[in-house]
Scaffold this motif. Structure first.
Motif, PDB file in Angstrom:
ATOM      1  N   VAL A 149     -50.692   5.971  26.753  1.00 40.22           N
ATOM      2  CA  VAL A 149     -50.990   7.033  27.728  1.00 40.22           C
ATOM      3  C   VAL A 149     -51.610   8.249  27.033  1.00 40.22           C
ATOM      4  CG1 VAL A 149     -49.981   8.502  29.541  1.00 40.22           C
ATOM      5  CG2 VAL A 149     -49.043   6.223  29.149  1.00 40.22           C
ATOM      6  N   VAL A 152     -59.287   2.805  28.566  1.00 43.05           N
ATOM      7  CA  VAL A 152     -58.956   3.872  27.613  1.00 43.05           C
ATOM      8  C   VAL A 152     -60.191   4.738  27.286  1.00 43.05           C
ATOM      9  CG1 VAL A 152     -58.154   4.333  25.251  1.00 43.05           C
ATOM     10  CG2 VAL A 152     -56.887   2.736  26.711  1.00 43.05           C
ATOM     11  N   VAL A 190     -58.163  14.116  37.564  1.00 42.15           N
ATOM     12  CA  VAL A 190     -57.745  13.146  36.555  1.00 42.15           C
ATOM     13  C   VAL A 190     -57.144  13.914  35.384  1.00 42.15           C
ATOM     14  CG1 VAL A 190     -58.453  11.328  34.951  1.00 42.15           C
ATOM     15  CG2 VAL A 190     -59.583  11.537  37.185  1.00 42.15           C
ATOM     16  N   VAL A 208     -61.030   6.902  30.411  1.00 44.12           N
ATOM     17  CA  VAL A 208     -60.118   8.043  30.563  1.00 44.12           C
ATOM     18  C   VAL A 208     -60.509   9.149  29.579  1.00 44.12           C
ATOM     19  CG1 VAL A 208     -57.733   8.827  30.196  1.00 44.12           C
ATOM     20  CG2 VAL A 208     -58.168   6.708  31.472  1.00 44.12           C
ATOM     21  N   LEU A 215     -52.372   2.715  32.925  1.00 46.12           N
ATOM     22  CA  LEU A 215     -51.883   2.837  31.548  1.00 46.12           C
ATOM     23  C   LEU A 215     -50.352   2.876  31.554  1.00 46.12           C
ATOM     24  CD1 LEU A 215     -54.441   5.481  30.183  1.00 46.12           C
ATOM     25  CD2 LEU A 215     -54.497   2.989  29.877  1.00 46.12           C
ATOM     26  N   THR A 227     -55.632   7.011  35.432  1.00 48.73           N
ATOM     27  CA  THR A 227     -54.694   6.822  34.316  1.00 48.73           C
ATOM     28  C   THR A 227     -53.465   5.985  34.708  1.00 48.73           C
ATOM     29  OG1 THR A 227     -53.585   8.920  34.864  1.00 48.73           O
ATOM     30  CG2 THR A 227     -55.348   9.013  33.230  1.00 48.73           C
ATOM     31  N   PRO A 287     -54.121  12.967  32.223  1.00 44.58           N
ATOM     32  CA  PRO A 287     -53.004  12.151  31.729  1.00 44.58           C
ATOM     33  C   PRO A 287     -51.684  12.890  31.926  1.00 44.58           C
ATOM     34  CG  PRO A 287     -54.804  12.162  30.143  1.00 44.58           C
ATOM     35  CD  PRO A 287     -55.138  13.193  31.192  1.00 44.58           C
ATOM     36  N   THR A 333     -61.586  12.876  30.791  1.00 44.13           N
ATOM     37  CA  THR A 333     -60.766  14.051  30.458  1.00 44.13           C
ATOM     38  C   THR A 333     -61.509  15.007  29.531  1.00 44.13           C
ATOM     39  OG1 THR A 333     -59.640  12.706  28.790  1.00 44.13           O
ATOM     40  CG2 THR A 333     -58.500  13.019  30.870  1.00 44.13           C
ATOM     41  N   ALA A 357     -49.135  10.103  38.400  1.00 38.81           N
ATOM     42  CA  ALA A 357     -50.417   9.796  37.761  1.00 38.81           C
ATOM     43  C   ALA A 357     -51.527   9.604  38.783  1.00 38.81           C
ATOM     44  CB  ALA A 357     -50.276   8.542  36.913  1.00 38.81           C
TER      45      ALA A 357
END
Ligand code: ZN
Length: 503
Positions: free
Chosen positions: A394, A182, A344, A185, A360, A357, A346, A189, A353
């Protein structure tokens, strides 16, 4: 080989059962590739009839008698024969404990469920799918009860796809993964590179289907898929079925998302290579069967991600892509194209995906399934629970059920407990990848020359030709020297995506 006539007869009966299973698979392939909508009920009846014959073959009393005789004189069997007998016993127990009427009912329900899901998804109508899903959960619980797993129904569903797996074990692995994934990611992002990757990806538009088809055929053939013993067609949801000399893969084409069909095809090719690499002479026995869905997914994900998103791979395929689609790729530098391949972002939809990600989405589904089976969650409450969990795990909540709880095919035919295999496959793929790189540090240079033969030969030797000898946990230990864990996967993400996004 043994001269024991009982073993020879057992093998003949197991092969016949396997052959009937391949007929059922072919009906399933045809259903998703060719069947006219009006043929759904007829197909359900065909599935039920074949399932009945298959079940009768798998539970024939003669198999039980032969197993009993071979177990009594086990000292005379070779280790391979012993392995065949052990697995045949497990399969036989499973087959004989399920009443024929139940098997018929489940086969017909699976087929109806698939068509009900197609309609419900198209109409974004979860309510119409509720009775189907309730029935599927009920059938799954009954199946677990027949096999002696009452009170541990979800563990049964996990064990069915990956022997030895339990919800507690998956919980522990997923907990470890989630705690590092988490924040990773979030960091990726938040990077300015994420915007550049997205911009690069959105310039890839207008790729005619015929060109895409030619490109992915070349790529999958170069990797090693044998089109003399397999084919690729189009379906709503890409999949791979069949085995040995007749492997059926599917993909889908989107004119404005060429990378989607390419990576879906390479993913299915990974499954196909595994099936083509199983020892053909042993089909029907444990020596010619795959080792569970996590191992299967490790093969598809290894080719799709570790291989096909590497720089070496793109040095090889980029000139061909540009030659086939000169105007569509003209606006991108090589670095931008590579960034588009490793974008990448979400998303709500699992199959869309990226690999960072992706897991997730699996953790979300595992949470839903666990609650569905332990009674914490009713089927009718799934959409709201899904939205809440999706927001939390997510980072996005779907506005429609089509993009939420209805997006996947799996539950429509009762394949509960399958999703975790994808994630475990990702973990195993990363462990296999680092082991391969240790043995062969120049692997990516070989990919750049279009040579994938060492990697395929290594996987053939270590994984494919081993059949069902080792489950995912044992295979990880044997081939990589380590327990299955998220460590290699997290290292891989940090190395590949850290280099792109976090510099
Ligand atoms: Zn797969």
């Amino acid at each position: 080989m043994t001269t024991d006539p009982a073993f020879a007869e057992l093998t003949t009966l197991l092969k016949r059962t396997h052959t009937l299973g391949t007929v059922a698979e072919l009906l399933g392939w045809d259903e998703q590739v060719n069947l006219p909508p009006g043929g759904a009920e007829q197909r359900a009846a065909q599935h039920a009839a074949v399932a009945e014959v298959h079940h009768a073959a798998a539970s024939a009393g003669r198999i039980g008698a032969l197993l009993g005789a071979l177990e009594a004189g086990a000292g005379g069997l070779t280790p391979d024969e012993q392995l065949v007998v052990t697995h045949a016993r497990k399969d036989y127990e499973r087959a004989t404990k399920l009443p024929a009427e139940f098997v018929r009912e489940k086969a017909a329900q699976s087929s109806r469920g698939y068509h009900a899901w197609v309609r419900a998804k198209a109409a974004d109508d979860f309510a119409s799918f509720v009775p189907v899903l309730e029935k599927n959960v009920e059938l799954a619980k009954r199946e677990a009860a027949y096999l002696g797993w009452s009170g541990r129904e979800y563990d049964y569903m996990l064990d069915k796809h990956d022997p030895g797996l339990t919800a507690v074990a998956v919980d522990r692995l997923f907990g470890e993964l989630k705690s590092e994934l988490v924040p990773l990611v979030r960091a990726i992002t938040a990077s300015p590179t994420a915007g550049r990757a997205k911009a690069a990806e959105t310039t890839l538009r207008g790729f005619p289907v015929e060109g895409q088809r030619a490109f992915l055929r070349e790529v999958t053939e170069q990797i090693g898929f044998d089109y003399e013993r397999g084919r690729i067609d189009v379906s709503l949801h890409p999949f791979c079925s069949g085995t040995g000399s007749d492997v059926r893969m599917t993909t889908r084409f989107k004119v404005d998302e060429p990378l989607d069909s390419l990576f879906a095809s390479i993913h299915e090719t990974g499954h196909g290579l595994y099936e083509q690499g199983l020892p053909a002479a042993q089909f029907g026995t444990a020596l010619g069967q795959h080792a569970g869905m996590a191992v299967h997914e490790s093969q598809s994900r290894l080719w799709e991600n570790q291989v096909a998103r590497s720089r070496g791979f793109w040095r090889n395929v980029e000139p061909r892509l540009r030659a086939l689609f000169p105007t569509q790729t003209a606006g991108l530098t090589a670095e931008e194209l590579y960034l588009a391949v490793n974008g990448v972002e979400p998303t709500l939809v699992r199959v869309e995906a990226d690999e960072v990600t992706y897991n997730l989405h699996i953790i979300l589904r595992f949470e839903m399934e666990k609650k569905l089976f332990n009674g914490e969650l009713a089927v009718r409450d799934l959409p709201a629970a899904w939205r809440a969990a999706s927001r939390e795990i997510v980072g996005l909540a779907p506005a429609t059920d089509r993009a939420g709880v209805l997006q996947d095919v799996h539950w429509s035919d009762g394949a509960f407990g399958y999703f975790p295999s994808y994630c475990l496959g990702n973990l195993l793929a990363a462990q296999l990848w680092y082991r391969a790189l240790t043995l062969r540090p120049g692997l990516e240079e070989e990919f750049a020359r279009g040579d994938f033969s060492w990697l395929l030969a290594w996987l053939r030797a270590e994984v494919h030709t081993q059949g069902r000898r080792f489950d995912a946990l044992e295979l990880a230990r044997r081939v990589t020297g380590e327990e299955l864990s998220p460590r290699a996967f997290l290292r891989y993400l940090r190395e590949r995506y850290g280099a792109l996004y976090l510099n």
